[in-house]
Design a protein around this motif. Structure first.
Motif, PDB file in Angstrom:
ATOM      1  N   ILE A  66      57.644-130.024 -26.167  1.00 24.52           N
ATOM      2  CA  ILE A  66      57.950-130.215 -24.493  1.00 24.52           C
ATOM      3  C   ILE A  66      59.065-130.803 -24.325  1.00 24.52           C
ATOM      4  O   ILE A  66      59.896-130.757 -23.439  1.00 24.52           O
ATOM      5  CB  ILE A  66      56.635-131.152 -23.823  1.00 24.52           C
ATOM      6  N   ASP A  67      59.424-131.832 -25.211  1.00 24.35           N
ATOM      7  CA  ASP A  67      60.722-132.645 -25.176  1.00 24.35           C
ATOM      8  C   ASP A  67      61.964-131.519 -25.099  1.00 24.35           C
ATOM      9  O   ASP A  67      62.897-131.667 -24.227  1.00 24.35           O
ATOM     10  CB  ASP A  67      60.945-133.502 -26.243  1.00 24.35           C
ATOM     11  N   GLU A  68      61.948-130.782 -26.199  1.00 28.73           N
ATOM     12  CA  GLU A  68      62.925-129.580 -26.248  1.00 28.73           C
ATOM     13  C   GLU A  68      63.024-128.939 -24.854  1.00 28.73           C
ATOM     14  O   GLU A  68      64.117-128.441 -24.523  1.00 28.73           O
ATOM     15  CB  GLU A  68      62.538-128.788 -27.358  1.00 28.73           C
ATOM     16  N   ALA A  69      61.864-128.377 -24.367  1.00 29.37           N
ATOM     17  CA  ALA A  69      61.864-127.508 -23.366  1.00 29.37           C
ATOM     18  C   ALA A  69      62.443-128.178 -21.910  1.00 29.37           C
ATOM     19  O   ALA A  69      63.157-127.733 -21.217  1.00 29.37           O
ATOM     20  CB  ALA A  69      60.266-127.275 -22.975  1.00 29.37           C
ATOM     21  N   VAL A  70      61.835-129.497 -21.823  1.00 32.89           N
ATOM     22  CA  VAL A  70      62.712-130.199 -20.845  1.00 32.89           C
ATOM     23  C   VAL A  70      64.202-130.722 -20.852  1.00 32.89           C
ATOM     24  O   VAL A  70      64.898-130.471 -19.980  1.00 32.89           O
ATOM     25  CB  VAL A  70      61.641-131.485 -20.409  1.00 32.89           C
ATOM     26  N   GLN A  71      64.564-131.054 -22.157  1.00 32.35           N
ATOM     27  CA  GLN A  71      65.708-131.242 -22.252  1.00 32.35           C
ATOM     28  C   GLN A  71      66.831-130.185 -21.826  1.00 32.35           C
ATOM     29  O   GLN A  71      67.875-130.477 -21.258  1.00 32.35           O
ATOM     30  CB  GLN A  71      65.995-131.689 -23.573  1.00 32.35           C
ATOM     31  N   GLY A  72      66.325-128.828 -22.011  1.00 34.19           N
ATOM     32  CA  GLY A  72      67.503-128.048 -21.680  1.00 34.19           C
ATOM     33  C   GLY A  72      67.493-127.319 -20.457  1.00 34.19           C
ATOM     34  O   GLY A  72      68.023-126.443 -20.103  1.00 34.19           O
ATOM     35  N   ALA A  73      66.463-127.862 -19.568  1.00 37.57           N
ATOM     36  CA  ALA A  73      66.203-127.452 -18.347  1.00 37.57           C
ATOM     37  C   ALA A  73      66.930-128.020 -16.950  1.00 37.57           C
ATOM     38  O   ALA A  73      66.842-129.371 -17.049  1.00 37.57           O
ATOM     39  CB  ALA A  73      64.759-127.154 -18.204  1.00 37.57           C
ATOM     40  N   ASN A  74      67.263-127.365 -15.991  1.00 35.71           N
ATOM     41  CA  ASN A  74      67.541-128.073 -14.862  1.00 35.71           C
ATOM     42  C   ASN A  74      66.406-128.061 -13.922  1.00 35.71           C
ATOM     43  O   ASN A  74      65.949-129.196 -13.437  1.00 35.71           O
ATOM     44  CB  ASN A  74      68.565-127.024 -13.890  1.00 35.71           C
ATOM     45  N   LEU A  75      65.450-127.021 -13.899  1.00 30.50           N
ATOM     46  CA  LEU A  75      64.143-127.062 -12.993  1.00 30.50           C
ATOM     47  C   LEU A  75      63.100-126.738 -14.146  1.00 30.50           C
ATOM     48  O   LEU A  75      62.914-125.907 -14.898  1.00 30.50           O
ATOM     49  CB  LEU A  75      64.306-126.031 -12.147  1.00 30.50           C
ATOM     50  N   VAL A  76      62.101-127.702 -14.138  1.00 32.58           N
ATOM     51  CA  VAL A  76      60.747-127.767 -14.744  1.00 32.58           C
ATOM     52  C   VAL A  76      59.601-127.401 -13.829  1.00 32.58           C
ATOM     53  O   VAL A  76      59.329-128.104 -12.838  1.00 32.58           O
ATOM     54  CB  VAL A  76      60.465-129.117 -15.486  1.00 32.58           C
ATOM     55  N   LEU A  77      59.105-126.218 -13.822  1.00 23.24           N
ATOM     56  CA  LEU A  77      57.802-125.942 -13.164  1.00 23.24           C
ATOM     57  C   LEU A  77      56.658-126.283 -14.020  1.00 23.24           C
ATOM     58  O   LEU A  77      56.565-125.767 -15.046  1.00 23.24           O
ATOM     59  CB  LEU A  77      57.959-124.256 -12.855  1.00 23.24           C
ATOM     60  N   ALA A  78      56.096-127.126 -13.474  1.00 27.54           N
ATOM     61  CA  ALA A  78      54.889-127.454 -14.095  1.00 27.54           C
ATOM     62  C   ALA A  78      53.477-126.964 -13.449  1.00 27.54           C
ATOM     63  O   ALA A  78      53.195-127.028 -12.154  1.00 27.54           O
ATOM     64  CB  ALA A  78      54.588-129.180 -14.077  1.00 27.54           C
ATOM     65  N   CYS A  79      52.702-126.190 -14.186  1.00 25.00           N
ATOM     66  CA  CYS A  79      51.576-125.469 -13.486  1.00 25.00           C
ATOM     67  C   CYS A  79      50.369-125.693 -14.396  1.00 25.00           C
ATOM     68  O   CYS A  79      50.030-124.813 -15.364  1.00 25.00           O
ATOM     69  CB  CYS A  79      51.872-124.050 -13.372  1.00 25.00           C
ATOM     70  N   THR A  80      49.783-126.879 -14.256  1.00 24.22           N
ATOM     71  CA  THR A  80      48.533-127.287 -15.077  1.00 24.22           C
ATOM     72  C   THR A  80      47.309-127.226 -14.009  1.00 24.22           C
ATOM     73  O   THR A  80      47.402-127.287 -12.808  1.00 24.22           O
ATOM     74  CB  THR A  80      48.557-128.499 -15.901  1.00 24.22           C
ATOM     75  N   MET A  81      46.094-127.848 -14.176  1.00 23.36           N
ATOM     76  CA  MET A  81      44.871-127.698 -13.471  1.00 23.36           C
ATOM     77  C   MET A  81      45.219-129.189 -12.710  1.00 23.36           C
ATOM     78  O   MET A  81      44.501-129.142 -11.339  1.00 23.36           O
ATOM     79  CB  MET A  81      43.646-127.819 -14.347  1.00 23.36           C
ATOM     80  N   SER A  82      45.820-130.149 -13.111  1.00 23.02           N
ATOM     81  CA  SER A  82      45.971-131.335 -12.223  1.00 23.02           C
ATOM     82  C   SER A  82      47.182-132.126 -12.438  1.00 23.02           C
ATOM     83  O   SER A  82      47.920-131.936 -13.807  1.00 23.02           O
ATOM     84  CB  SER A  82      44.937-132.205 -12.435  1.00 23.02           C
ATOM     85  N   THR A 136      65.126-131.576 -12.421  1.00 22.27           N
ATOM     86  CA  THR A 136      64.326-131.548 -11.329  1.00 22.27           C
ATOM     87  C   THR A 136      62.693-131.007 -11.750  1.00 22.27           C
ATOM     88  O   THR A 136      62.640-129.933 -12.412  1.00 22.27           O
ATOM     89  CB  THR A 136      64.670-130.921  -9.994  1.00 22.27           C
ATOM     90  N   VAL A 137      61.742-131.694 -11.570  1.00 16.32           N
ATOM     91  CA  VAL A 137      60.491-131.269 -11.739  1.00 16.32           C
ATOM     92  C   VAL A 137      59.712-130.572 -10.394  1.00 16.32           C
ATOM     93  O   VAL A 137      59.845-131.309  -9.361  1.00 16.32           O
ATOM     94  CB  VAL A 137      59.368-132.225 -12.249  1.00 16.32           C
ATOM     95  N   MET A 138      59.202-129.581 -10.352  1.00 15.14           N
ATOM     96  CA  MET A 138      58.620-128.877  -9.251  1.00 15.14           C
ATOM     97  C   MET A 138      56.952-128.713 -10.035  1.00 15.14           C
ATOM     98  O   MET A 138      56.689-127.734 -10.643  1.00 15.14           O
ATOM     99  CB  MET A 138      58.951-127.714  -8.695  1.00 15.14           C
ATOM    100  N   TYR A 139      55.861-129.684  -9.511  1.00 13.06           N
ATOM    101  CA  TYR A 139      54.728-129.321  -9.818  1.00 13.06           C
ATOM    102  C   TYR A 139      53.926-128.482  -8.823  1.00 13.06           C
ATOM    103  O   TYR A 139      53.995-128.679  -7.823  1.00 13.06           O
ATOM    104  CB  TYR A 139      53.872-130.681  -9.831  1.00 13.06           C
ATOM    105  N   VAL A 140      53.307-127.346  -9.280  1.00  8.99           N
ATOM    106  CA  VAL A 140      52.946-126.099  -8.390  1.00  8.99           C
ATOM    107  C   VAL A 140      51.238-125.838  -8.389  1.00  8.99           C
ATOM    108  O   VAL A 140      50.773-125.074  -7.997  1.00  8.99           O
ATOM    109  CB  VAL A 140      53.678-124.774  -8.556  1.00  8.99           C
TER     110      VAL A 140
END
Ligand SMILES: NC(=O)c1ccc[n+]([C@@H]2O[C@H](COP(=O)([O-])OP(=O)(O)OC[C@H]3O[C@@H](n4cnc5c(N)ncnc54)[C@H](OP(=O)(O)O)[C@@H]3O)[C@@H](O)[C@H]2O)c1
Length: 275
Positions: free
Chosen positions: A40-56, A74-78
């Motif tokens: 997850i660290d690698e995924a976030v470090q390379g990203a401008n926008l993080v879309l988070a889509c979990t159950m909570s 920037t994180v957008m939890y959806v």
């Protein structure tokens, strides 16, 4: 839903990485041009926008706690949440130097990437300006509804929850009664479409009346609706069918009737329902 989001962005030419707790589900997206990552660290470090889509939001926080570098992210939890959880997530990410937008998806996965898809977004307007084009790729009807980060979830509780889920549940109760009496699917479909059309116009009338406080009507009053609700309740329950939703609607109408609003429009129930 996460798979639909990732595939759509990749299909539109964006560079997309996916992390999922169960890694094979991320790997399954590789055919669609999405890069599956175990870290997850690698995924976030390379990203401008993080879309988070979990159950909570709690799951998202638990996973993102491992991230070591939040610069320019920037994180957008959806996923599903509440107005309060949006405030908490914004503060938690703010402490780590990340921006936050709160999103609510008001579509099914197969509507993601279509002109009819919709993500309702709340939060800082400068972040929305930065990512509006990306979010609109996910759903053509997407919009920014409030600078207040709670706004998307307030609308979700109001309409995806209190309205859509209850209306669809009421529809299933009604359809069960019709089907149980042998009415054909064609007959059910025709009457269904008529009522969907009525909802399309009448709900906007209700919204306007609530906003203006003018509940006058020469069409159908609280007393008329109450009479209809009682008749329906009796028909369904005496035949042994569930009538919970129409029963709840009857209670609200009765409360308005008892408060002297019998000759007012359906919207007048608002005067009884507000805290
Ligand atoms: N489906 C829809 O029509 C729809 C519409 C609007 C909004 N949403 C929202 O989208 C979100 C996901 O829904 P979905 O239908 O895609 O459900 P889903 O298929 O069950 O996906 C849930 C996702 O959350 C992950 N997850 C669950 N618990 C976790 C935990 N403790 N830690 C980390 N990850 C965890 C799952 O990982 P694993 O794969 O490892 O289990 C999976 O990736 C929900 O909040 C839902 O309300 C869905």
């Amino acid at each position: 839903m996460g798979a639909a989001l990732a595939r759509t962005l990749a299909k539109n030419g964006l560079r997309v990485a996916a992390w999922n707790r169960t890694h094979p589900k991320a790997e399954a997206l590789a055919d669609s041009g999405v890069v599956p990552l175990r870290s997850i660290d690698e995924a976030v470090q390379g990203a401008n926008l993080v879309l988070a889509c979990t159950m909570s939001p709690a799951h998202t926080r638990e996973v993102l706690a491992e991230v070591t570098d939040w610069e320019a992210t920037t994180v957008m939890y959806v996923g599903s949440g509440t107005p309060d959880s949006a405030v908490e997530l914004e503060a938690w990410l703010g402490e780590r130097g990340a921006g936050y937008l709160d999103g609510v998806i008001t579509s099914y996965p197969d509507e993601i990437g279509t002109p009819e898809g919709m993500i309702v977004v709340a939060g800082a307007p400068h972040l929305w300006s930065r990512y509006a084009d990306t979010v609109c790729l996910l759903g053509g009807r997407s919009s920014h509804v409030s600078d207040d980060v709670r706004g998307a979830n307030i609308l979700a509780s109001s309409f995806s929850g209190a309205f859509y889920v209850a209306a669809l549940a009421a529809y299933v109760e009604g359809a069960a009664f019709a089907h149980g009496h042998g009415l054909s699917l064609d007959a059910i479909r025709a009457v269904t479409l008529q009522h969907v059309d009525l909802l399309r116009t009448r709900t906007i009338e209700v919204a306007e009346a609530i906003a203006s406080g003018n509940h006058e009507t020469d069409q159908a009053s609280v007393a008329t609706f109450l009479d209809g609700a009682e008749t329906t309740l009796n028909s369904l329950s005496s035949a042994g069918y569930s009538a919970k939703l129409i029963g709840a609607a009857r209670e609200n109408l009765q409360a308005a009737f008892d408060r002297g609003l019998a000759d007012r429009a359906f919207s007048a129930q608002f005067e009884v329902l507000k805290p």
